[in-house]
Enzyme design. Structure first.
Site, PDB file in Angstrom:
ATOM      1  CB  CYS A 234      -0.896   0.015   1.236  1.00 51.45           C
ATOM      2  SG  CYS A 234       0.066  -0.036   2.748  1.00 51.45           S
TER       3      CYS A 234
ATOM      4  CG  ASP B 211      -0.056   2.896   4.419  1.00 52.95           C
ATOM      5  OD1 ASP B 211      -0.181   3.769   3.553  1.00 52.95           O
ATOM      6  OD2 ASP B 211      -1.007   2.344   4.985  1.00 52.95           O
TER       7      ASP B 211
ATOM      8  CB  CYS C   8      -4.440   2.389   7.040  1.00 51.32           C
ATOM      9  SG  CYS C   8      -3.740   0.955   7.880  1.00 51.32           S
TER      10      CYS C   8
ATOM     11  CB  CYS D  90      -2.220  -2.828   8.798  1.00 49.84           C
ATOM     12  SG  CYS D  90      -3.270  -2.726   7.358  1.00 49.84           S
TER      13      CYS D  90
HETATM   14 FE1  FES Z   1      -1.158   0.071   4.519  1.00 50.03          FE
HETATM   15 FE2  FES Z   1      -2.650  -0.583   6.523  1.00 50.03          FE
HETATM   16  S1  FES Z   1      -3.328  -0.117   4.542  1.00 50.03           S
HETATM   17  S2  FES Z   1      -0.506  -0.463   6.494  1.00 50.03           S
END
Ligand code: FES
Length: 149
Positions: A37, A39, A62, A106
């Site tokens: 993602c 992140d 997130c 996550c």
């Molecule tokens: Fe990327 Fe949760 S959606 S860490």
């Protein structure tokens, strides 16, 4: 609106995250990204007497990743480095009362960023060599889980 399967602990840490911020001139610094993602999580530690004396995080991610960051910093604070190093992804998820299946990975970033910060410190003080740092496995959607927000 339904809070699809989020535990009370996840919601609480998401709404009131602990240890948010940056430590200037940290003793150890870890940064990990989730390739699925994009992140990103950073953890900063100050070490005193071989313990995690202070710890802060900065997470571009997130809500679950923020709750995970908050929880992992609480779990590690005050712990001897060797104990903090034993905190696993699963320990963090369990302590949060679990995460919905599609958000499980996550929870990976928290323990990984903590371990990266400790390894960074250990390399700095010469306890381990850079090539001895083990990279964490399974960042990229183990068990085929997606990482959708
Ligand atoms: Fe990327 Fe949760 S959606 S860490």
């Amino acid at each position: 609106m339904a809070q699809i399967g989020y535990s009370k602990e996840v919601m609480e840490h998401f709404m009131n995250p602990r240890n948010v911020g940056v430590i200037e001139s940290p003793d150890g610094y870890g940064k990990v990204g989730n390739p699925v993602c994009g992140d990103l999580m950073e953890i900063f530690i100050k070490v005193n007497d071989n313990k995690v004396d202070d710890i802060k995080f900065r997470t571009f991610g997130c809500g679950s990743a923020i709750a995970v960051s908050s929880m992992v910093t609480e779990m590690a604070k005050g712990q001897p480095l060797e104990e903090a190093m034993k905190i696993t992804r699963k320990d963090v998820a369990d302590k949060l009362g679990g995460l919905p299946p599609q958000k499980m990975h996550c929870s990976n970033l928290g323990a990984d960023a903590l371990h990266a910060a400790i390894n960074n410190y250990w390399v700095k003080i010469g306890k381990i060599k850079p090539e001895e740092v083990k990279t964490e496995e399974g960042h990229d959607g183990e068990e085929g889980e997606s990482c959708e927000t």
